[in-house]
Each structure stands twice: as C-alpha cells, then as structure tokens.
Design a protein around this motif. Structure first.
Motif, PDB file in Angstrom:
ATOM      1  N   ASP A  23     -11.331  19.253 -82.395  1.00 40.28           N
ATOM      2  CA  ASP A  23     -12.063  18.029 -82.778  1.00 40.28           C
ATOM      3  C   ASP A  23     -11.371  16.784 -82.213  1.00 40.28           C
ATOM      4  OD1 ASP A  23     -13.343  15.893 -83.916  1.00 40.28           O
ATOM      5  OD2 ASP A  23     -12.944  16.449 -85.999  1.00 40.28           O
ATOM      6  N   PRO A  24     -12.016  16.084 -81.271  1.00 39.27           N
ATOM      7  CA  PRO A  24     -11.348  14.930 -80.665  1.00 39.27           C
ATOM      8  C   PRO A  24     -11.207  13.746 -81.616  1.00 39.27           C
ATOM      9  CG  PRO A  24     -13.517  15.275 -79.689  1.00 39.27           C
ATOM     10  CD  PRO A  24     -13.334  16.336 -80.707  1.00 39.27           C
ATOM     11  N   SER A  25     -11.966  13.714 -82.720  1.00 38.05           N
ATOM     12  CA  SER A  25     -11.769  12.588 -83.649  1.00 38.05           C
ATOM     13  C   SER A  25     -10.456  12.761 -84.415  1.00 38.05           C
ATOM     14  CB  SER A  25     -12.958  12.395 -84.597  1.00 38.05           C
ATOM     15  OG  SER A  25     -13.323  13.577 -85.249  1.00 38.05           O
ATOM     16  N   GLU A  75      -9.983  16.073 -76.153  1.00 40.19           N
ATOM     17  CA  GLU A  75     -11.307  15.644 -75.680  1.00 40.19           C
ATOM     18  C   GLU A  75     -11.845  16.536 -74.553  1.00 40.19           C
ATOM     19  OE1 GLU A  75     -12.976  12.535 -76.749  1.00 40.19           O
ATOM     20  OE2 GLU A  75     -14.648  13.401 -75.648  1.00 40.19           O
ATOM     21  N   ARG A 132     -21.100  13.912 -83.748  1.00 39.79           N
ATOM     22  CA  ARG A 132     -19.905  13.136 -83.473  1.00 39.79           C
ATOM     23  C   ARG A 132     -20.149  11.631 -83.609  1.00 39.79           C
ATOM     24  NH1 ARG A 132     -16.503  13.654 -77.988  1.00 39.79           N
ATOM     25  NH2 ARG A 132     -14.806  12.252 -78.582  1.00 39.79           N
ATOM     26  N   SER A 138     -14.223  11.892 -89.871  1.00 37.31           N
ATOM     27  CA  SER A 138     -14.030  12.750 -88.702  1.00 37.31           C
ATOM     28  C   SER A 138     -15.225  13.701 -88.568  1.00 37.31           C
ATOM     29  CB  SER A 138     -12.733  13.541 -88.818  1.00 37.31           C
ATOM     30  OG  SER A 138     -12.921  14.682 -89.632  1.00 37.31           O
ATOM     31  N   THR A 160     -15.193  16.860 -87.931  1.00 39.37           N
ATOM     32  CA  THR A 160     -14.967  18.110 -88.664  1.00 39.37           C
ATOM     33  C   THR A 160     -15.319  17.924 -90.138  1.00 39.37           C
ATOM     34  OG1 THR A 160     -13.163  18.717 -87.170  1.00 39.37           O
ATOM     35  CG2 THR A 160     -13.233  19.862 -89.267  1.00 39.37           C
TER      36      THR A 160
END
Lengths: 226, 126
Positions: free
Chosen positions: A78-80, A86, B28, B37, B39
């Motif tokens: 997960d890039p967040s 990324e 996203r 986030s 996820t």
C-alpha cells in the motif's frame, strides 16, 4: 498450474494498448504516470481491495478472482503507508489487469476459471517467486507495456536525451564494482531511475523496458560482421 | 471482524456506483481525500475493521453526497458536534432531549418539529 496459450510480445502490447484506448475514450487523454487504479476500477468496473494475502502464501503480492471480477493487492504494497512501494504496487495492479485482459476468456472457455469458485479461493494467485510460469510472464509483459507504453517512453526519452540511445556498459561496470556483483540483476543506471519517477514504476522495471526498446544498451556492441 | 459490517458494505456500494463515472471514487483517491490509508478503507469496506472516526465519516458523506447523520448512525457513531451543542446550553438542551425521549415521540414527530423550528429560523433571518 494454470495453462494458457502462447502470446507474442506484439499481441500482448496490442491488448494493453486496446485497454488504454478504451479508458481514454471514456475518461479523456492519459499522460504518465498511467492511472492504473482507474483503468481497473473505473473503466473495467472491477472490485478492488488492499488486503492481507498471506493466507494464500508467504510471498503473495496479488490475487485475481475471475468469476466475481475482483482483484486484491497485498497490504505490504500500500503506497499510502509505504510510499517507496509505489512502483511495485502499480506493477502488481497492472499485472492483475493482464490476467483479466489476456487470460480471463481462455480460462473461462476451458473451465479453469471456475476451479476454485466454491471455496472463494482466488482463480490466480501471484507470487513474487513464480515469474517463470508462462501465465505470469505474460502478465508481467502486459504490465510493462501498460505502465510504460512505447510511444510515451520514446517521447519522454527524446525530451530528456534526444535521439541517441544510452550505452550503459561503463556505468553498469562501475556500479557493479562499487556495490558488488553478487546480485544476479544488473544495477539500475541513473537514466532509468530518473525516468522511473516519471512513470511511477521501479527503477528495475524501467531499465528492463528501456533495454527492450533499445534505448539503453547494457552489453558492448556486437563486432561488425562484414 | 468489525462489530458492525453494514457501514463498510454501504460505503463500498456507494463508492462502486460512483467510480464507474468519476475516477475520484477509486479506492486510493477516495481514501486519500477522506484522510485515511487505502488499506484501512479497504478493510472497513470488507468489514474487517470498525468504521473510522466521526470526522472521517462526515468527510466521506460529503464526498459521496450522502446524509452524514445517516452514515454516522450506520457506523454507530455520534457527530462530535453534538456534545458541544449540549454544552452550549447544558440545562435547557439536556432537559429538552430527555423530555423528548421520555415522551417516546416517533421519528416522524421529531422530523415535523425540526421542520417547524427551521421555518421559525428562516423567519428570524428576514
């Protein structure tokens, strides 16, 4: 192991560009980085989640449920939460899209798509260690073509470096000397790293694409035959 | 599993309806705009995690064009503004709420009364 028919790089590229064209027709022109999330979710309308995929194996990065139109990427990408992932995240998404575009029809036609429907197990589970199977190789090719389309790469290369390819033999030798040559992969040269940011892919993926397109040469020129 | 999976199911349904015409509703981008986030949003939607904090729910409602109170109720949360409203007029407001509860008034009656207060408010503004 799921079996699929042989596809040439040209056929895979055509499939990737058709998918892109479909997205552009609905949502307008695309410039790098290619909006892979949106192609998957908005254009194809697939259901998408970032989940804990460890229940399917320790090195599983992505999973596809062909019958229900669902894709999941492992939470470790997960890039967040992990911005340095990324490139891996986007490549995995594009790879799963490859399964939908290249393999869904074939696997449905020969009954392999319904193998796990009852147990809710994914049709295809993608491990970082299974790259040599044809189905996985094809999906990787698709991902590279979708995220780094030939024309976009050439255009950006021309903006940065003009029309000449880069002969990276010396730089690779220097990098290998400095960081050791225990790694089987060639080290990533600086032009690949710079371009990787523009396309939001990993330096390694960018370098392989640039080599495939003949823009980076990592081996000394062949001697003239005549 | 979360105590209440209905909130997540509802969010996923609303988001999936909208994402097919508007890319800002992709997992996203929606998570990013709501301030959580990707996820976390994904796991709330599948019911693995409990709903987020009330301010995030209000933001989601705003983005989705839904009634924030309805989503807060579905999540079993209370708008953080409400205790503040009571604190501003602690005696009168508490009395008002208790009386309404003890009188067992229906949702429709409360709605009619709210509507009446709104009309009075508009009159004040003139």
């Amino acid at each position: 192991m799921l079996t699929v028919k042989f596809l040439s790089e040209g056929q895979i590229e055509k499939a990737a560009m058709q998918l892109m064209a479909g997205h552009v027709a609905k949502f307008g022109p695309v410039s790098p980085p290619v909006p892979v999330d949106e192609i998957l979710e908005c254009h194809l309308g697939l259901s998408f989640g970032i989940e804990d995929l460890r229940e399917y194996g320790p090195d599983v990065l992505g999973a596809t449920w062909l019958q229900t139109g669902r894709v999941a990427v492992d939470q470790s990408l997960d890039p967040s939460t992990f911005p340095d992932k990324e490139g891996r995240y986007r490549f995995t998404l594009a790879h799963e899209l490859g399964h939908f575009e290249l393999h869904a029809h074939q696997l449905r036609d020969n009954g392999q798509a319904t193998l796990f429907t009852e147990s809710n197990h994914p049709t295809i589970v993608c491990r970082s260690s299974a790259k040599r199977e044809p189905i996985e190789w094809q999906a990787d090719q698709f991902a590279a073509q979708l995220l780094m389309p030939r024309e976009m790469v050439y255009t950006y290369w021309r903006e940065l470096f003009g029309d000449r390819p880069y002969v990276a033999v010396d730089e690779i030798a220097r990098l290998s000397e400095r960081f050791g040559s225990t790694n089987r992969k060639a080290p990533t040269v600086s032009v690949a790293r710079d371009m990787a940011d523009h396309f939001a892919v990993s330096g390694q993926a960018m370098q392989i694409r640039l080599e495939t397109l003949g823009l980076i040469r990592t081996k000394p020129a062949e001697p003239e035959l005549f | 599993m979360a105590r209440n999976a209905e909130f997540g199911k509802r969010i996923r349904k609303l988001r999936e309806e909208r994402k097919k015409v508007d890319p800002q509703f992709s997992l996203r981008r929606f998570a990013e705009t709501a301030g959580i986030s990707a996820t976390f949003l994904s796991k709330v939607e599948t019911g693995e995690f409990d709903p987020p904090a009330p301010d995030k729910i209000k933001r989601m409602a705003e983005l989705l064009g839904e009634d924030p109170d309805e989503l807060l109720a579905l999540a079993g949360r209370v708008d953080p503004e409400l205790p503040e409203i009571i604190r501003e007029q602690p005696k009168a407001m508490a009395d008002f709420l208790r009386t309404a509860r003890d009188a067992s008034v229906s949702d429709e009656q409360i709605e009619a009364f709210t509507q009446m207060l709104r009309t009075m408010n508009k009159g004040k503004g003139r």
